[in-house]
Structures are given as structure tokens and as C-alpha cells.
Design an enzyme around this catalytic site. Structure first.
Site, PDB file in Angstrom:
ATOM      1  N   LYS A 241       8.930 -39.710  45.844  1.00  0.00           N
ATOM      2  CA  LYS A 241       8.613 -39.776  47.280  1.00  0.00           C
ATOM      3  C   LYS A 241       7.328 -38.987  47.587  1.00  0.00           C
ATOM      4  O   LYS A 241       6.581 -39.365  48.487  1.00  0.00           O
ATOM      5  CB  LYS A 241       9.796 -39.266  48.115  1.00  0.00           C
ATOM      6  CG  LYS A 241      11.048 -40.161  48.033  1.00  0.00           C
ATOM      7  CD  LYS A 241      10.840 -41.519  48.702  1.00  0.00           C
ATOM      8  CE  LYS A 241      12.097 -42.379  48.710  1.00  0.00           C
ATOM      9  NZ  LYS A 241      11.916 -43.692  49.332  1.00  0.00           N
TER      10      LYS A 241
ATOM     11  N   TYR B 294      13.448 -37.854  41.915  1.00  0.00           N
ATOM     12  CA  TYR B 294      13.455 -38.604  43.182  1.00  0.00           C
ATOM     13  C   TYR B 294      12.410 -38.026  44.137  1.00  0.00           C
ATOM     14  O   TYR B 294      11.616 -38.766  44.731  1.00  0.00           O
ATOM     15  CB  TYR B 294      14.852 -38.546  43.808  1.00  0.00           C
ATOM     16  CG  TYR B 294      14.944 -39.243  45.157  1.00  0.00           C
ATOM     17  CD1 TYR B 294      14.936 -40.627  45.241  1.00  0.00           C
ATOM     18  CD2 TYR B 294      15.022 -38.508  46.349  1.00  0.00           C
ATOM     19  CE1 TYR B 294      15.011 -41.277  46.471  1.00  0.00           C
ATOM     20  CE2 TYR B 294      15.100 -39.138  47.585  1.00  0.00           C
ATOM     21  CZ  TYR B 294      15.100 -40.529  47.636  1.00  0.00           C
ATOM     22  OH  TYR B 294      15.164 -41.165  48.858  1.00  0.00           O
TER      23      TYR B 294
HETATM   24  N1  LIG Z   1      20.400 -42.827  52.179  1.00  0.00           N
HETATM   25  C1  LIG Z   1      19.645 -41.727  52.294  1.00  0.00           C
HETATM   26  O1  LIG Z   1      20.157 -40.593  52.385  1.00  0.00           O
HETATM   27  C2  LIG Z   1      18.164 -41.848  52.338  1.00  0.00           C
HETATM   28  C3  LIG Z   1      17.481 -42.951  51.868  1.00  0.00           C
HETATM   29  N2  LIG Z   1      16.122 -42.994  51.934  1.00  0.00           N
HETATM   30  C4  LIG Z   1      15.385 -44.146  51.410  1.00  0.00           C
HETATM   31  O2  LIG Z   1      15.760 -45.288  52.149  1.00  0.00           O
HETATM   32  C5  LIG Z   1      15.537 -46.452  51.387  1.00  0.00           C
HETATM   33  C6  LIG Z   1      16.759 -47.353  51.480  1.00  0.00           C
HETATM   34  O3  LIG Z   1      17.874 -46.682  50.934  1.00  0.00           O
HETATM   35  P1  LIG Z   1      19.353 -46.833  51.533  1.00  0.00           P
HETATM   36  O4  LIG Z   1      19.424 -47.928  52.487  1.00  0.00           O
HETATM   37  O5  LIG Z   1      19.818 -45.501  51.922  1.00  0.00           O
HETATM   38  O6  LIG Z   1      20.154 -47.192  50.191  1.00  0.00           O
HETATM   39  P2  LIG Z   1      20.897 -48.528  49.695  1.00  0.00           P
HETATM   40  O7  LIG Z   1      21.313 -48.209  48.305  1.00  0.00           O
HETATM   41  O8  LIG Z   1      21.907 -48.948  50.673  1.00  0.00           O
HETATM   42  O9  LIG Z   1      19.727 -49.625  49.671  1.00  0.00           O
HETATM   43  C7  LIG Z   1      18.727 -49.635  48.723  1.00  0.00           C
HETATM   44  C8  LIG Z   1      18.150 -51.027  48.670  1.00  0.00           C
HETATM   45  O10 LIG Z   1      17.052 -51.049  47.739  1.00  0.00           O
HETATM   46  C9  LIG Z   1      17.245 -52.165  46.907  1.00  0.00           C
HETATM   47  N3  LIG Z   1      16.522 -52.125  45.651  1.00  0.00           N
HETATM   48  C10 LIG Z   1      16.654 -51.274  44.609  1.00  0.00           C
HETATM   49  N4  LIG Z   1      15.818 -51.628  43.623  1.00  0.00           N
HETATM   50  C11 LIG Z   1      15.128 -52.710  44.053  1.00  0.00           C
HETATM   51  C12 LIG Z   1      14.115 -53.535  43.506  1.00  0.00           C
HETATM   52  N5  LIG Z   1      13.646 -53.340  42.259  1.00  0.00           N
HETATM   53  N6  LIG Z   1      13.628 -54.563  44.239  1.00  0.00           N
HETATM   54  C13 LIG Z   1      14.108 -54.794  45.487  1.00  0.00           C
HETATM   55  N7  LIG Z   1      15.079 -54.085  46.047  1.00  0.00           N
HETATM   56  C14 LIG Z   1      15.576 -53.045  45.337  1.00  0.00           C
HETATM   57  C15 LIG Z   1      18.745 -52.248  46.713  1.00  0.00           C
HETATM   58  O11 LIG Z   1      19.098 -53.496  46.165  1.00  0.00           O
HETATM   59  P3  LIG Z   1      20.392 -53.690  45.197  1.00  0.00           P
HETATM   60  O12 LIG Z   1      21.551 -53.809  46.123  1.00  0.00           O
HETATM   61  O13 LIG Z   1      20.077 -54.952  44.467  1.00  0.00           O
HETATM   62  O14 LIG Z   1      20.442 -52.481  44.318  1.00  0.00           O
HETATM   63  C16 LIG Z   1      19.163 -52.054  48.161  1.00  0.00           C
HETATM   64  O15 LIG Z   1      19.011 -53.235  48.879  1.00  0.00           O
HETATM   65  C17 LIG Z   1      15.214 -45.961  49.966  1.00  0.00           C
HETATM   66  O16 LIG Z   1      13.823 -46.019  49.774  1.00  0.00           O
HETATM   67  C18 LIG Z   1      15.666 -44.510  49.976  1.00  0.00           C
HETATM   68  O17 LIG Z   1      14.938 -43.732  49.071  1.00  0.00           O
HETATM   69  C19 LIG Z   1      15.388 -41.979  52.493  1.00  0.00           C
HETATM   70  C20 LIG Z   1      16.007 -40.878  53.000  1.00  0.00           C
HETATM   71  C21 LIG Z   1      17.440 -40.708  52.926  1.00  0.00           C
HETATM   72  C1  LIG Z   2      19.444 -28.907  53.026  1.00  0.00           C
HETATM   73  C2  LIG Z   2      19.821 -28.083  51.848  1.00  0.00           C
HETATM   74  C3  LIG Z   2      20.413 -28.598  50.701  1.00  0.00           C
HETATM   75  C4  LIG Z   2      20.637 -30.040  50.457  1.00  0.00           C
HETATM   76  C5  LIG Z   2      19.952 -31.052  50.943  1.00  0.00           C
HETATM   77  C6  LIG Z   2      20.203 -32.437  50.627  1.00  0.00           C
HETATM   78  C7  LIG Z   2      21.330 -32.789  49.731  1.00  0.00           C
HETATM   79  C8  LIG Z   2      19.404 -33.358  51.193  1.00  0.00           C
HETATM   80  C9  LIG Z   2      19.483 -34.750  50.912  1.00  0.00           C
HETATM   81  C10 LIG Z   2      18.535 -35.581  51.377  1.00  0.00           C
HETATM   82  C11 LIG Z   2      18.484 -36.975  51.014  1.00  0.00           C
HETATM   83  C12 LIG Z   2      19.656 -37.628  50.444  1.00  0.00           C
HETATM   84  C13 LIG Z   2      17.324 -37.633  51.165  1.00  0.00           C
HETATM   85  C14 LIG Z   2      17.094 -38.951  50.701  1.00  0.00           C
HETATM   86  O1  LIG Z   2      15.964 -39.401  50.590  1.00  0.00           O
HETATM   87  C15 LIG Z   2      20.889 -27.697  49.596  1.00  0.00           C
HETATM   88  C16 LIG Z   2      20.036 -27.887  48.362  1.00  0.00           C
HETATM   89  C17 LIG Z   2      22.330 -27.982  49.250  1.00  0.00           C
HETATM   90  C18 LIG Z   2      20.840 -26.237  50.008  1.00  0.00           C
HETATM   91  C19 LIG Z   2      19.685 -25.840  50.778  1.00  0.00           C
HETATM   92  C20 LIG Z   2      19.546 -26.627  52.019  1.00  0.00           C
END
Ligand SMILES: NC(=O)C1=CN([C@@H]2O[C@H](COP(=O)(O)OP(=O)(O)OC[C@H]3O[C@@H](n4cnc5c(N)ncnc54)[C@H](OP(=O)(O)O)[C@@H]3O)[C@@H](O)[C@H]2O)C=CC1
Ligand SMILES: CC1=C(/C=C/C(C)=C/C=C/C(C)=C/C=O)C(C)(C)CCC1
Length: 355
Positions: A197, A193
């Protein structure tokens, strides 16, 4: 940016092809006069992945904008999942918000969607669709890893191949990418993942210089943990991992250290998708939007470690210590943070009740 009346989004004054030439002519005059009298320059926003989470929240916030500054094309790969968006969009549906199909892994679906927009115009592209994946790499198969890269990275590339040439021609456009703190910094068991990114960030950073030549903006939004379906899906899939291919130590760290902290991290540091939507609105309405924007000040102590040490050792040592040497202190700090946030939320809602 002034937009011609012809290119006004169809959601404002829909013209049915069944109306015939004279009615269409009348409506186009009406559009011109609306545009002239209001001086409105409504921006066309195309968002991917709006069936839930961040994409849904951004679509709804922009569609409900009081000044009606945006015409939102909220897309999703499976229209059978549109109910939550329809419900949240309320009366904006068919007005400032339209729902369209778009799968970022399918070039034709992207082209069909863009071809279906008035003049193929996209002023603001919000690339949000994405998937998470956690676990030891020896337990993940290459096909699973490829689907993460295909969605998170090549999904963005496909979108830009379709939208960028038109933006360059018009010398206007803003590309907003929902990246992640993991676009800056790798996290234990998020190898693939984070790689997806990082790919997004390297791609955008390379493109940004060229974009500047065409007066285009690119912005990476970098949230920390956000409480969405992502949290649940990643956790459930992670817990289903077949750990038989991993050694005992790795399997133990994954389940008893990493997965143990997962929910705690979201409860203590997690933001809501609505907060990410507010940050996105701020970025797209700025005169000079930044290239990178982190949304979570509680998470910045971690990402700052990366920028503080060019050797890269500082974040790796710190994460190692947090997980393996000071696990109890780390866990207690997260719990303390959770408590503080719970108390401040409670007092905020009490204040609201009083007013
Ligand atoms: N939640 C988090 O902790 C974080 C999320 N992000 C990023 O934010 C973005 C949104 O995620 P989030 O809202 O949290 O998660 P969700 O799972 O709620 O939403 C993800 C969305 O992406 C869609 N999707 C997946 N594959 C495709 C595809 N092939 N074509 C079009 N749509 C697709 C899903 O559709 P479907 O329902 O059909 O699967 C859904 O609508 C992502 O890029 C994620 O990496 C970044 C940082 C943190
Ligand atoms: C901060 C931190 C941790 C976990 C971080 C996580 C779980 C972050 C998740 C971020 C997401 C979900 C981003 C999505 O794009 C550990 C490794 C437990 C320990 C060290 C400090």
C-alpha cells in the site's frame, strides 16, 4: 462533462448486432435525442474486485444512483463468484450495471475488458482489487509476498498502463484507488501488505503532478478496518501460518498479542463496505476531489501520530506501548468503544422503529 450520443454506454440503450443496419441507425438517432432531451452526461465507471466487500458495495451504490449518473462496469477475476453482486444489483443489472471479467494480474484480461467498453472509454477508474497478508516474514515465502505486490501494486500499474493514455488524450478522468491506513502507516505483522500500500501511495503521489497537467484527478481512499471477506480470509490464513521458522517470542507476539486483537479491532473500529462506498461516491462527485481521503475518524488518532512527528518515532513508540506496556488499557479502550458503538447503533435502530 458533455458526452457524445455515440459514446453513450451500451447499458442504457443496448444495440444488438443482430438488429441490422436500419435498426442500428434508428437506435443511434434515439440515443442522440435521449442525450439532447435529458442533457445527461453519464459517467463510465470501471471497478475491479467486485465479487465481494468494498468493490461490490461501490458498484451497487453507483448503479442504484437515483439520477443515473453512472454506467458501472463491475469486474471480477472469477465470474463464477458473481451471484452476490447479481443479487445486490437487482434491476440495475443490464441497465446501469454490467459484470465483466478482469484479473488485475493479467495484462491481456485488462486489455480485453477495456477494449470491450464503448469507445474504450473510462471516466472513473476505481482500483479496488486487493489481498491481505499477516504474519512474521520469516514464516512467509517470497512467492506469497510477490503475489501481494503483484495484486495490490502491479495490479494498479497494469490498469493505469491501459487506461491512462486514453484519459490523457481526452484530458478527463478520475483515478480512484482503494488504498488503506496502511498506505500511511505500517502495522505490526503487516510488513508486506503495508509495503504494497505504501508502493501504491508513492506511485500515485508521483503520478499526481503529471495527471494535473492533463486535468486528471487521482484520489486515494484510505479506510481503516472494514468488515468484509478480507477480515475473515486474513485471520484464517494468519492462524494457519507455519510458525516453526519463527522464534518463540515472535510466535507468541503474533498469536497472543496481534491475532488476539484482530477481531476486537474490527468490532470496535470497523466500518461497513457500504460506508466506504458512500465516501467513494462523495469523492467522485466533488468538483475538486482531494488526493488523500481517510474514511474512519475513529482511526485518525493513530494516523495523526505519523504527521505529528517528522522523526517517525511517535507512532512507533505509541504502538509499542499499546501492545507491550498498556495492553490491558488498550484492550479495555477497544471494548469500551465497541460498547459505545453497539449502544448508539441500538438507539439508532430504536429511533427508526419509532418513526
Ligand atoms: N477490509 C479491510 O479492512 C480493508 C480493505 N482495504 C482494501 O480494500 C480493497 C477491497 O478489499 P475488501 O473488499 O475489504 O476485501 P474482499 O476480500 O471482500 O475483496 C477483495 C476483492 O479483490 C478481488 N481480487 C483479488 N485478487 C484479484 C485479482 N488478481 N484480480 C481481480 N480481483 C482480485 C477479490 O476477488 P476474489 O473473490 O476472486 O478473490 C475480491 O473481489 C483491497 O484493496 C484492500 O486492500 C483497505 C483498508 C481496509
Ligand atoms: C490500531 C492498532 C493496532 C492494530 C491495527 C489494525 C489491526 C489495523 C488494521 C487495518 C486494516 C485491516 C487495514 C486494511 O487495509 C495494533 C497493532 C493491534 C496495536 C496498536 C494500535
Amino acid at each position: 462533462m458533455g458526452r457524445s450520443a455515440e459514446s453513450m454506454p451500451s447499458g442504457l440503450l443496448p444495440v444488438s448486432p443482430a438488429l441490422g443496419p436500419s435498426a442500428s441507425f434508428f437506435l443511434s438517432l434515439l440515443r442522440k435525442s435521449v442525450s439532447r432531451t435529458t442533457g445527461m452526461s453519464q459517467k463510465v465507471v470501471l471497478i475491479t474486485g467486485c465479487s465481494s466487500g468494498i468493490g461490490l458495495a461501490i458498484a451497487v451504490l453507483l448503479a442504484k444512483d437515483e439520477k443515473k449518473r453512472f454506467m458501472v462496469y463491475a469486474t471480477m477475476r472469477n465470474l463464477a463468484k458473481q451471484e452476490p453482486l447479481v443479487e445486490a444489483a437487482g434491476r440495475t443489472l443490464g441497465q446501469t450495471l454490467e459484470i465483466r471479467p478482469l484479473d488485475v494480474c493479467d495484462e491481456k484480461s485488462i486489455k480485453d475488458c477495456v477494449d470491450g467498453l464503448p469507445d474504450r472509454r473510462v471516466d472513473i477508474l476505481i482500483s479496488n482489487a486487493g489481498l491481505g497478508l499477516v504474519g512474521p516474514i520469516e514464516c512467509q515465502d517470497i512467492e506469497e509476498m510477490k503475489s501481494i505486490m503483484d495484486t495490490n501494486f502491479f495490479g494498479l500499474v497494469r490498469l493505469l498502463k491501459e487506461v491512462l493514455p486514453d484519459m490523457k488524450r481526452r484530458k478527463s478522468g478520475h483515478i480512484v484507488v482503494i488504498s488503506s491506513v496502511m498506505g500511511i502507516q505500517g502495522i505490526l505483522f503487516n510488513d508486506i501488505y503495508a509495503a504494497s500500500k505504501f508502493a501504491v501511495e508513492g506511485f500515485c503521489e508521483s503520478l499526481a503532478v503529471q495527471a494535473m497537467r492533463f486535468k486528471l484527478n487521482i484520489s486515494l481512499i484510505e479506510p481503516g478496518p472494514v468488515v468484509t471477506e478480507f477480515e475473515r480470509k486474513v485471520y484464517e490464513e494468519g492462524m494457519k501460518t507455519d510458525l516453526s521458522k519463527a522464534d518463540q517470542v515472535t510466535a507468541d507476539i503474533f498469536i497472543n498479542v496481534y491475532m488476539k486483537h484482530w477481531s476486537q479491532i474490527f468490532e470496535s473500529l470497523g466500518q461497513s463496505p457500504e460506508v466506504i462506498a458512500e465516501h467513494t461516491l462523495k469523492i467522485i462527485t466533488m468538483d475538486n476531489p482531494p488526493f488523500r481521503h481517510q474514511t474512519n475518524t475513529l482511526y485518525t488518532p493513530f494516523t495523526t501520530l505519523k504527521y505529528a512527528d517528522p522523526t517517525g518515532d511517535l507512532p512507533i513508540d505509541t504502538f509499542y506501548k499499546a501492545v507491550f506496556q498498556h495492553d490491558k488499557v488498550f484492550s479495555a479502550s477497544l471494548n469500551f468503544l465497541k460498547l459505545l458503538r453497539w449502544r448508539s447503533r441500538k438507539s439508532f435502530s430504536l429511533d427508526k422503529d419509532k418513526s
